[in-house]
Design an enzyme around this catalytic site. Structure first.
Site, mmCIF file in Angstrom:
data_model
loop_
_atom_site.group_PDB
_atom_site.id
_atom_site.type_symbol
_atom_site.label_atom_id
_atom_site.label_comp_id
_atom_site.label_asym_id
_atom_site.label_seq_id
_atom_site.Cartn_x
_atom_site.Cartn_y
_atom_site.Cartn_z
ATOM 1 N N PRO A 228 -68.810 39.670 -6.841
ATOM 2 C CA PRO A 228 -67.493 39.014 -6.932
ATOM 3 C C PRO A 228 -67.449 38.121 -8.173
ATOM 4 C CG PRO A 228 -68.854 37.936 -5.269
ATOM 5 C CD PRO A 228 -69.663 39.076 -5.798
ATOM 6 N N ASP A 405 -71.297 35.273 -10.994
ATOM 7 C CA ASP A 405 -71.450 35.967 -9.719
ATOM 8 C C ASP A 405 -71.263 34.902 -8.639
ATOM 9 O OD1 ASP A 405 -72.306 37.150 -7.378
ATOM 10 O OD2 ASP A 405 -74.164 37.968 -8.206
ATOM 11 N N HIS A 406 -70.111 34.963 -7.936
ATOM 12 C CA HIS A 406 -69.755 33.892 -7.004
ATOM 13 C C HIS A 406 -70.724 33.795 -5.829
ATOM 14 C CE1 HIS A 406 -67.328 30.725 -5.630
ATOM 15 N NE2 HIS A 406 -66.145 31.179 -5.982
ATOM 16 N N ARG A 407 -71.544 34.813 -5.627
ATOM 17 C CA ARG A 407 -72.504 34.754 -4.534
ATOM 18 C C ARG A 407 -73.610 33.736 -4.810
ATOM 19 N NH1 ARG A 407 -74.555 40.796 -4.431
ATOM 20 N NH2 ARG A 407 -74.805 40.167 -6.612
ATOM 21 N N VAL A 408 -73.829 33.429 -6.093
ATOM 22 C CA VAL A 408 -74.944 32.562 -6.445
ATOM 23 C C VAL A 408 -74.534 31.393 -7.340
ATOM 24 C CG1 VAL A 408 -75.594 34.036 -8.391
ATOM 25 C CG2 VAL A 408 -77.305 32.554 -7.363
#
Length: 433
Positions: A228, A405-408
């Site tokens: 994302p 990377d919005h996950r991290v």
């Protein structure tokens, strides 16, 4: 018992490759260390050396065959006293199989109406040719092909008369290399092209190579399926850095080993590394089990090459000075364009930088290069009107975009990184602290 020669894994992630060229033929004797073939991966062309000694009893995979699986048998080596009749294809094993055509299958597909070939002219031993084969390094062959040089007419000065880069360059300089006849490119008719939109004679189809296929696969996977993305933009003033760069370059010797010339991009790489150390949460990789917080800033630098893009890595960039970073980037960029980088020089890393400023691009967003947590896109420096202390002034400004990377990497972490990066660029002496 005949020994199978297997398709080697040239990198930890390699699953298949193209058998670009055989340097031996059936019946040739080889020793351990002899270069027997050239393998192309998505990023590089590498030589394959024989592990054992013996006689090439059978070539299973023809040169030019694509998508050969790692560990698939590609040839068979015979010991003394063995013959091709001793080869049992069903017992070769090798841990993998491939649907690639065999050498004899390829021969059987050749047109039957071919006339008997004329006897080959003998070539002097010093030109790297023997028994109709030319012994030359992959780089030498590529340079010769790009410059219309017949490599079989070039005198080789490498080991055992092998043609190397300096030989081709000498032939180009002296005009002694006979021009190679240019073969017309094979026309490809992609089945997916609608001829009502694009008639067959209205375009030239360029076959996808391994690099372009991998780029398409990985970036589609990154952008549409797994990562994302979100972008953050910031404008940075360059005038202080440009003045510092000018003064530093003025101290460089004009020639010799000590000569150097720093680019703005060298400062950007160093500032990125320093900012990652200051904001360690941005120097991270997402996995399904954990977030990896990296101890060093290993910066991948995007380099455009024929057919695609590659990101050679400046390892531990936070520990290196500007001169060392500059030298490493120049060296790796040159070797990347010739597909001579080793896998460990472009695989991995923790962060990426893509700079299109030299093309006049002022602002753009890149796709995250997995497994990195972010990539920074750098635009051109340009003079703009800015407001300082209530007054309009002219300043050299540069826009950078951080794609995360919005996950991290969350928005606040990305903003903290850009603030740190901006400080290092606008006050370059702070990178010395």
């Amino acid at each position: 018992m005949p020994t199978p020669i297997l398709m080697p894994a040239l990198s930890p992630t390699m699953e298949e490759g193209t058998l670009a060229k055989w340097n031996v033929k059936e019946g040739d004797k080889v020793s351990s260390g002899d270069v027997i073939a050239e393998i192309e991966t998505d990023k590089a062309t590498m030589e394959v050396e024989a592990v054992d000694e013996g006689t090439v009893g059978k070539i299973i995979i023809a040169e030019g065959t694509e998508a050969v699986k790692v560990n698939a048998p590609i040839a068979v080596l015979l010991d003394d006293g063995e013959s091709a009749d001793d080869i049992d294809m069903n017992s070769l094993g090798g841990g993998g199989s491939t649907e690639a055509p065999k050498a004899e299958d390829k021969k059987s597909e050749e047109p039957k109406e071919k006339s008997t070939p004329a006897p080959a002219q003998s070539a002097p031993k010093s030109n790297g040719a023997a028994n109709g084969r030319v012994f030359a390094s992959p780089l030498a062959k590529r340079i010769a092909s790009q410059n219309g040089i017949d490599i079989s007419a070039v005198n080789g000065t490498g080991p055992r008369g092998r043609v190397v880069k300096r030989d081709v360059e000498k032939a180009m300089k002296e005009g002694s290399g006979k021009a190679a006849s240019a073969a017309a490119p094979a026309q490809i008719a992609p089945a997916t092209v609608d001829e009502r939109l694009y008639p067959a004679d209205s375009y030239e189809a360029v076959k996808l190579d391994g690099m372009r296929k991998v780029i398409a696969k990985r970036l589609t996977q990154s952008f549409n399926q797994e990562v994302p993305h979100f972008p953050l933009n910031i404008d940075i003033e360059l005038d202080t850095l440009l003045e510092a760069r000018k003064r530093i370059n003025a101290t460089s010797p004009k020639e010799g080993d000590g000569a150097f010339k720093l680019s703005v991009n060298d400062f950007i790489i160093k500032a990125s590394a320093m900012a990652l150390k200051q904001v360690p949460a941005a120097n991270a990789t997402y996995t399904d089990e954990a977030i990896l917080l990296h101890k060093h800033a290993d910066i991948g630098v995007a380099v455009a090459i024929d057919g695609g893009l590659i990101t050679p890595i400046v390892w531990k960039a936070e520990e290196k000075g500007l001169k060392q970073i500059s030298a490493e980037i120049k060296d790796m960029a040159a070797r990347a364009r010739n597909k001579k980088l080793k896998p460990e020089e472009y695989q991995g890393g923790t962060f990426s930088v893509s700079n299109l400023g030299m093309f006049g691009i002022t602002s753009f967003s890149s796709i995250v290069n997995q497994p990195h947590g972010a990539i920074m896109s750098v635009g051109a420096g340009q003079e703009r009107v800015v407001v300082k202390n209530g007054k309009m002034e002219i300043a050299t400004m540069m826009t950078v975009t951080l794609t995360c990377d919005h996950r991290v990497v969350d928005g606040a972490v990305g903003a903290q990184f850009l603030a740190a990066f901006k400080n290092f660029i606008e006050e370059p002496t702070s990178m010395l602290l």
